[in-house]
Design a protein around this motif. Structure first.
Motif, short mmCIF file in Angstrom:
data_model
loop_
_atom_site.label_atom_id
_atom_site.label_comp_id
_atom_site.label_asym_id
_atom_site.label_seq_id
_atom_site.Cartn_x
_atom_site.Cartn_y
_atom_site.Cartn_z
N PRO A 79 0.82 -1.22 0.00
CA PRO A 79 0.00 0.00 0.00
C PRO A 79 0.86 1.27 0.00
O PRO A 79 1.97 1.28 0.54
N TRP A 80 0.31 2.32 -0.57
CA TRP A 80 1.08 3.56 -0.74
C TRP A 80 1.57 4.13 0.59
O TRP A 80 2.62 4.79 0.63
N ILE A 81 0.88 3.85 1.67
CA ILE A 81 1.33 4.38 2.96
C ILE A 81 2.67 3.79 3.36
O ILE A 81 3.44 4.41 4.10
N TYR A 82 2.98 2.58 2.87
CA TYR A 82 4.27 1.99 3.20
C TYR A 82 5.40 2.69 2.44
O TYR A 82 6.48 2.91 2.99
N LYS A 83 5.17 3.05 1.19
CA LYS A 83 6.19 3.80 0.43
C LYS A 83 6.46 5.13 1.12
O LYS A 83 7.62 5.56 1.24
N LYS A 84 5.41 5.78 1.59
CA LYS A 84 5.57 7.04 2.33
C LYS A 84 6.39 6.81 3.60
O LYS A 84 7.30 7.58 3.92
N TYR A 85 6.07 5.73 4.30
CA TYR A 85 6.80 5.36 5.52
C TYR A 85 8.28 5.15 5.20
O TYR A 85 9.16 5.69 5.89
N VAL A 86 8.57 4.39 4.17
CA VAL A 86 9.96 4.11 3.79
C VAL A 86 10.69 5.41 3.46
O VAL A 86 11.81 5.66 3.93
N ASP A 87 10.08 6.26 2.63
CA ASP A 87 10.74 7.51 2.25
C ASP A 87 11.07 8.35 3.47
O ASP A 87 12.17 8.90 3.59
N GLU A 88 10.13 8.46 4.39
CA GLU A 88 10.34 9.32 5.56
C GLU A 88 11.32 8.71 6.56
O GLU A 88 12.22 9.39 7.07
N VAL A 89 11.19 7.42 6.82
CA VAL A 89 12.05 6.77 7.81
C VAL A 89 13.48 6.62 7.28
O VAL A 89 14.45 6.94 7.98
N THR A 159 12.79 -5.13 -0.50
CA THR A 159 13.93 -5.65 0.25
C THR A 159 15.22 -4.87 -0.01
O THR A 159 16.09 -4.81 0.86
N SER A 160 15.34 -4.25 -1.18
CA SER A 160 16.58 -3.55 -1.52
C SER A 160 16.88 -2.40 -0.57
O SER A 160 18.05 -2.09 -0.31
N ASN A 161 15.85 -1.74 -0.06
CA ASN A 161 16.07 -0.66 0.91
C ASN A 161 16.89 -1.16 2.09
O ASN A 161 17.79 -0.47 2.57
N TYR A 162 16.55 -2.35 2.56
CA TYR A 162 17.23 -2.90 3.72
C TYR A 162 18.63 -3.41 3.37
O TYR A 162 19.60 -3.17 4.10
N ARG A 163 18.75 -4.10 2.26
CA ARG A 163 20.07 -4.59 1.84
C ARG A 163 21.02 -3.42 1.61
O ARG A 163 22.20 -3.49 1.93
N PHE A 164 20.50 -2.33 1.07
CA PHE A 164 21.28 -1.11 0.83
C PHE A 164 21.87 -0.57 2.14
O PHE A 164 22.93 0.06 2.13
#
Length: 201
Positions: A79-89, A159-164
């Protein structure tokens, strides 16, 4: 000092009243919670839909030994709220240099690869997701939509956000075909076995 291990459970479900209320994803969260509590873990929890503070989420990530994302796959993504969460966090974690220090490359050492600048080594991340798609849609080159890719490859954008950032990504767990012929009860029942296997606990 508290030496107990910690797991961060992130629920990315977005409610659509009278259509998608989130009970299935909550059920998976509850199974995970019970499993980790039985193994002596302290539970940190974020329900994205209920709001969060990005800086506090960074600290939760730093505290956690294991990070687990529970998400439905809506229109082929979280859901789009997760992309927002990832960008902000993750922006907060970048700005503070707590998640990573650059992208890993340096002008001094041209052998350093992109994506090796993470500061979160020793942590593990897993995705548990719920799908309308059947399991047969994956790993089969004859399937017209996914054309042979695995769920691991499909979830790379998550998953790439975390591996990064240096986190180890462990194999995902999926509940398929939830509206037609899926085995939801079996998937919930077998979930602790997967958790024990991938996290070695």
């Amino acid at each position: 000092m508290n030496s107990s291990k910690k797991v961060l459970l992130i629920n990315a479900h977005l409610t659509y009243p009278n259509w998608s209320e989130g009970t299935l994803n909550t059920s998976f969260i509850n199974v995970a919670k019970e499993f980790f509590l039985s193994k002596g873990y302290e539970i940190l929890e974020t329900i994205v839909e209920k709001g969060y503070d990005a800086d506090q989420e960074v600290e939760k990530h730093l505290e956690a030994d294991i990070i687990l994302l529970q998400t439905p796959i809506n229109w082929f993504g979280a859901p789009w709220i997760y992309k927002k969460y990832v960008d902000e966090v993750f922006n907060s974690g970048l700005h503070s240099a707590k998640f990573l220090s650059g992208d890993g490359r340096t002008r001094e050492d041209v052998t350093r690869q992109y994506g090796t600048g993470g500061n979160m080594q020793g942590k593990k991340f897993m995705v548990c997701s719920t799908w309308n798609a059947p399991a047969e849609s994956f790993n089969d080159v004859n399937q017209k939509l996914f054309r042979g890719i695995s769920t691991e490859n499909y979830l790379l954008h998550i998953t790439s956000n975390y591996r990064f950032c240096g986190v180890e990504v462990v194999p995902d767990y999926n509940c398929f075909d939830i509206f037609k012929d899926g085995d939801i009860a079996g998937d919930l029942r077998n979930y602790p076995v997967h958790l024990a296997n991938v996290f070695g606990i």
